[in-house]
Design a protein around this motif. Structure first.
Motif, PDB file in Angstrom:
ATOM      1  N   ALA A  17     -27.358  25.862  48.946  1.00  0.00           N
ATOM      2  CA  ALA A  17     -26.210  25.481  48.408  1.00  0.00           C
ATOM      3  C   ALA A  17     -25.867  25.448  47.323  1.00  0.00           C
ATOM      4  CB  ALA A  17     -25.515  24.776  49.685  1.00  0.00           C
ATOM      5  N   ILE A  18     -24.890  26.216  46.851  1.00  0.00           N
ATOM      6  CA  ILE A  18     -23.952  25.983  46.099  1.00  0.00           C
ATOM      7  C   ILE A  18     -22.662  26.256  46.155  1.00  0.00           C
ATOM      8  CG2 ILE A  18     -23.182  26.629  43.290  1.00  0.00           C
ATOM      9  CD1 ILE A  18     -26.466  27.079  43.021  1.00  0.00           C
ATOM     10  N   VAL A  19     -22.458  25.303  46.127  1.00  0.00           N
ATOM     11  CA  VAL A  19     -20.869  25.408  46.272  1.00  0.00           C
ATOM     12  C   VAL A  19     -19.783  25.375  44.997  1.00  0.00           C
ATOM     13  CG1 VAL A  19     -18.008  24.678  47.340  1.00  0.00           C
ATOM     14  CG2 VAL A  19     -20.248  25.082  48.699  1.00  0.00           C
ATOM     15  N   LEU A  20     -18.589  26.234  44.309  1.00  0.00           N
ATOM     16  CA  LEU A  20     -18.233  26.517  43.604  1.00  0.00           C
ATOM     17  C   LEU A  20     -16.469  26.402  43.623  1.00  0.00           C
ATOM     18  CD1 LEU A  20     -17.902  26.956  40.039  1.00  0.00           C
ATOM     19  CD2 LEU A  20     -18.223  29.370  40.871  1.00  0.00           C
ATOM     20  N   PHE A  21     -15.101  25.865  43.059  1.00  0.00           N
ATOM     21  CA  PHE A  21     -14.387  25.609  42.745  1.00  0.00           C
ATOM     22  C   PHE A  21     -14.047  26.528  41.845  1.00  0.00           C
ATOM     23  CE2 PHE A  21     -10.427  24.260  42.082  1.00  0.00           C
ATOM     24  CZ  PHE A  21      -9.268  24.456  42.759  1.00  0.00           C
ATOM     25  N   ALA A  22     -12.936  27.080  41.589  1.00  0.00           N
ATOM     26  CA  ALA A  22     -12.443  27.380  40.427  1.00  0.00           C
ATOM     27  C   ALA A  22     -11.110  27.587  40.508  1.00  0.00           C
ATOM     28  CB  ALA A  22     -12.923  28.950  40.058  1.00  0.00           C
ATOM     29  N   GLY A  23     -10.202  26.433  39.423  1.00  0.00           N
ATOM     30  CA  GLY A  23      -8.543  26.524  40.569  1.00  0.00           C
ATOM     31  C   GLY A  23      -7.971  27.234  38.716  1.00  0.00           C
ATOM     32  N   SER A  28      -8.563  27.061  35.174  1.00  0.00           N
ATOM     33  CA  SER A  28      -8.433  25.607  34.718  1.00  0.00           C
ATOM     34  C   SER A  28      -9.608  24.408  34.623  1.00  0.00           C
ATOM     35  CB  SER A  28      -7.211  24.807  34.752  1.00  0.00           C
ATOM     36  OG  SER A  28      -6.468  24.707  36.002  1.00  0.00           O
ATOM     37  N   ILE A  29      -9.914  24.508  35.952  1.00  0.00           N
ATOM     38  CA  ILE A  29     -11.312  23.785  36.095  1.00  0.00           C
ATOM     39  C   ILE A  29     -12.083  24.286  37.128  1.00  0.00           C
ATOM     40  CG2 ILE A  29      -9.605  22.554  38.606  1.00  0.00           C
ATOM     41  CD1 ILE A  29     -11.441  20.576  37.442  1.00  0.00           C
ATOM     42  N   LEU A  30     -13.169  24.408  36.602  1.00  0.00           N
ATOM     43  CA  LEU A  30     -14.072  24.677  37.264  1.00  0.00           C
ATOM     44  C   LEU A  30     -15.490  23.220  38.190  1.00  0.00           C
ATOM     45  CD1 LEU A  30     -15.748  26.954  35.113  1.00  0.00           C
ATOM     46  CD2 LEU A  30     -14.756  27.671  37.272  1.00  0.00           C
ATOM     47  N   ILE A  31     -15.626  22.904  39.566  1.00  0.00           N
ATOM     48  CA  ILE A  31     -16.492  22.659  39.770  1.00  0.00           C
ATOM     49  C   ILE A  31     -17.853  22.765  41.044  1.00  0.00           C
ATOM     50  CG2 ILE A  31     -16.300  20.355  41.510  1.00  0.00           C
ATOM     51  CD1 ILE A  31     -13.795  19.529  40.971  1.00  0.00           C
ATOM     52  N   GLU A  60     -13.986  16.788  47.519  1.00  0.00           N
ATOM     53  CA  GLU A  60     -14.104  15.094  47.359  1.00  0.00           C
ATOM     54  C   GLU A  60     -13.774  14.766  45.439  1.00  0.00           C
ATOM     55  OE1 GLU A  60     -16.634  10.960  48.001  1.00  0.00           O
ATOM     56  OE2 GLU A  60     -16.464  12.435  49.311  1.00  0.00           O
ATOM     57  N   ALA A  61     -15.033  16.123  45.087  1.00  0.00           N
ATOM     58  CA  ALA A  61     -14.748  15.800  44.033  1.00  0.00           C
ATOM     59  C   ALA A  61     -13.105  16.723  42.808  1.00  0.00           C
ATOM     60  CB  ALA A  61     -15.876  17.333  42.959  1.00  0.00           C
ATOM     61  N   LEU A  62     -12.625  17.140  43.433  1.00  0.00           N
ATOM     62  CA  LEU A  62     -11.579  18.004  43.288  1.00  0.00           C
ATOM     63  C   LEU A  62     -10.915  17.022  43.458  1.00  0.00           C
ATOM     64  CD1 LEU A  62      -9.595  19.792  42.270  1.00  0.00           C
ATOM     65  CD2 LEU A  62      -9.045  21.205  44.386  1.00  0.00           C
ATOM     66  N   GLU A  63     -10.404  16.519  43.735  1.00  0.00           N
ATOM     67  CA  GLU A  63      -9.464  15.007  45.049  1.00  0.00           C
ATOM     68  C   GLU A  63      -9.826  14.213  43.883  1.00  0.00           C
ATOM     69  OE1 GLU A  63      -6.763  16.264  45.829  1.00  0.00           O
ATOM     70  OE2 GLU A  63      -7.687  18.053  46.964  1.00  0.00           O
ATOM     71  N   ALA A  64     -11.339  13.649  43.702  1.00  0.00           N
ATOM     72  CA  ALA A  64     -10.754  12.631  43.039  1.00  0.00           C
ATOM     73  C   ALA A  64     -10.360  12.739  41.068  1.00  0.00           C
ATOM     74  CB  ALA A  64     -11.973  12.017  42.685  1.00  0.00           C
ATOM     75  N   CYS A  65     -10.667  14.539  41.045  1.00  0.00           N
ATOM     76  CA  CYS A  65     -10.488  14.475  39.696  1.00  0.00           C
ATOM     77  C   CYS A  65      -9.070  14.590  39.184  1.00  0.00           C
ATOM     78  CB  CYS A  65     -11.440  16.359  39.553  1.00  0.00           C
ATOM     79  SG  CYS A  65     -10.497  16.189  37.491  1.00  0.00           S
ATOM     80  N   LYS A  66      -8.798  15.560  40.679  1.00  0.00           N
ATOM     81  CA  LYS A  66      -6.946  15.127  40.052  1.00  0.00           C
ATOM     82  C   LYS A  66      -6.379  13.610  39.737  1.00  0.00           C
ATOM     83  CE  LYS A  66      -4.870  19.030  41.957  1.00  0.00           C
ATOM     84  NZ  LYS A  66      -4.647  19.833  41.380  1.00  0.00           N
ATOM     85  N   SER A  67      -7.072  12.790  41.020  1.00  0.00           N
ATOM     86  CA  SER A  67      -5.939  11.601  41.121  1.00  0.00           C
ATOM     87  C   SER A  67      -6.615  10.369  40.121  1.00  0.00           C
ATOM     88  CB  SER A  67      -6.504  10.953  42.351  1.00  0.00           C
ATOM     89  OG  SER A  67      -7.619  10.199  42.743  1.00  0.00           O
ATOM     90  N   ARG A  68      -7.641  10.907  39.593  1.00  0.00           N
ATOM     91  CA  ARG A  68      -8.348   9.578  38.376  1.00  0.00           C
ATOM     92  C   ARG A  68      -8.718  10.059  37.093  1.00  0.00           C
ATOM     93  NH1 ARG A  68     -13.051   7.882  42.108  1.00  0.00           N
ATOM     94  NH2 ARG A  68     -13.752   7.664  39.677  1.00  0.00           N
ATOM     95  N   ASP A  91      -2.866  23.549  43.534  1.00  0.00           N
ATOM     96  CA  ASP A  91      -4.074  24.233  43.261  1.00  0.00           C
ATOM     97  C   ASP A  91      -4.511  23.998  42.174  1.00  0.00           C
ATOM     98  OD1 ASP A  91      -3.233  24.908  46.379  1.00  0.00           O
ATOM     99  OD2 ASP A  91      -2.607  26.701  44.893  1.00  0.00           O
ATOM    100  N   SER A  92      -3.643  23.832  41.486  1.00  0.00           N
ATOM    101  CA  SER A  92      -5.505  23.715  39.604  1.00  0.00           C
ATOM    102  C   SER A  92      -4.617  22.544  39.113  1.00  0.00           C
ATOM    103  CB  SER A  92      -5.486  25.021  39.105  1.00  0.00           C
ATOM    104  OG  SER A  92      -4.146  25.853  38.674  1.00  0.00           O
TER     105      SER A  92
END
Length: 152
Positions: free
Chosen positions: A31-37, A95-98, A114-122, A151-152
């Motif tokens: 599996a590969i999951v991509l988030f694009a904000g 603006s962001i790719l994870i 989890e990576a997105l939320e950690a990035c946004k908060s930290r 969202d981004s």
């Protein structure tokens, strides 16, 4: 910057979705999951013209790498990539790719969020929302106006 199957970056360039996926591709991953904000054209009922991002680059990269290493281990990932764009990000651009890869999809889904939320908060990245016809607003990257999440 990369270390132990973790890839992080800050750039003023257009973000390349395929490159983010290729960083985490592995023959051991099912599996590969991509988030694009992506910059949207409105926020809290106001027309958005563009977003502008700035960062404390050296510290932000260290924070991003620490997040990625933690999540890689926690979820048994084969790879994780987190790339944030700086400068002006027009409507419809990312603006962001994870990207994360894992042997199974559930871990990939959970790790990506989890990576997105950690990035946004930290991570030491700040956002300025530019609105049509009025002054822009600086915001922490994680929170929107009136307590709404961005969202981004």
């Amino acid at each position: 910057m990369s270390e132990q199957n973790c890839y992080v970056g800050l750039t003023h360039d257009f973000l390349n979705i395929q490159a983010a996926i290729d960083k985490v591709r592995s023959p051991m991953a099912g599996a590969i999951v991509l988030f694009a904000g992506t910059t949207r054209d409105n926020f809290a009922g106001k027309p958005v013209k563009e977003l502008q991002y700035t960062a404390y680059n050296k510290l932000a990269l260290r924070s991003m790498l620490a997040i990625c290493k933690d999540i890689l281990t926690k979820h048994g990932l084969k790879g994780i990539s987190m790339i944030h764009r700086l400068g002006t990000v027009p409507i419809g651009e990312e603006s962001i790719l994870i990207a994360v890869s894992s042997p199974h999809r559930k871990a990939a889904w959970l790790a990506g969020e989890e990576a997105l939320e950690a990035c946004k908060s930290r991570v030491e990245v700040w956002k300025r929302e530019e609105f049509e016809g009025e002054e822009g607003v600086w915001r922490a990257n994680r929170d929107g106006a009136m307590g709404q999440k961005t969202d981004s």
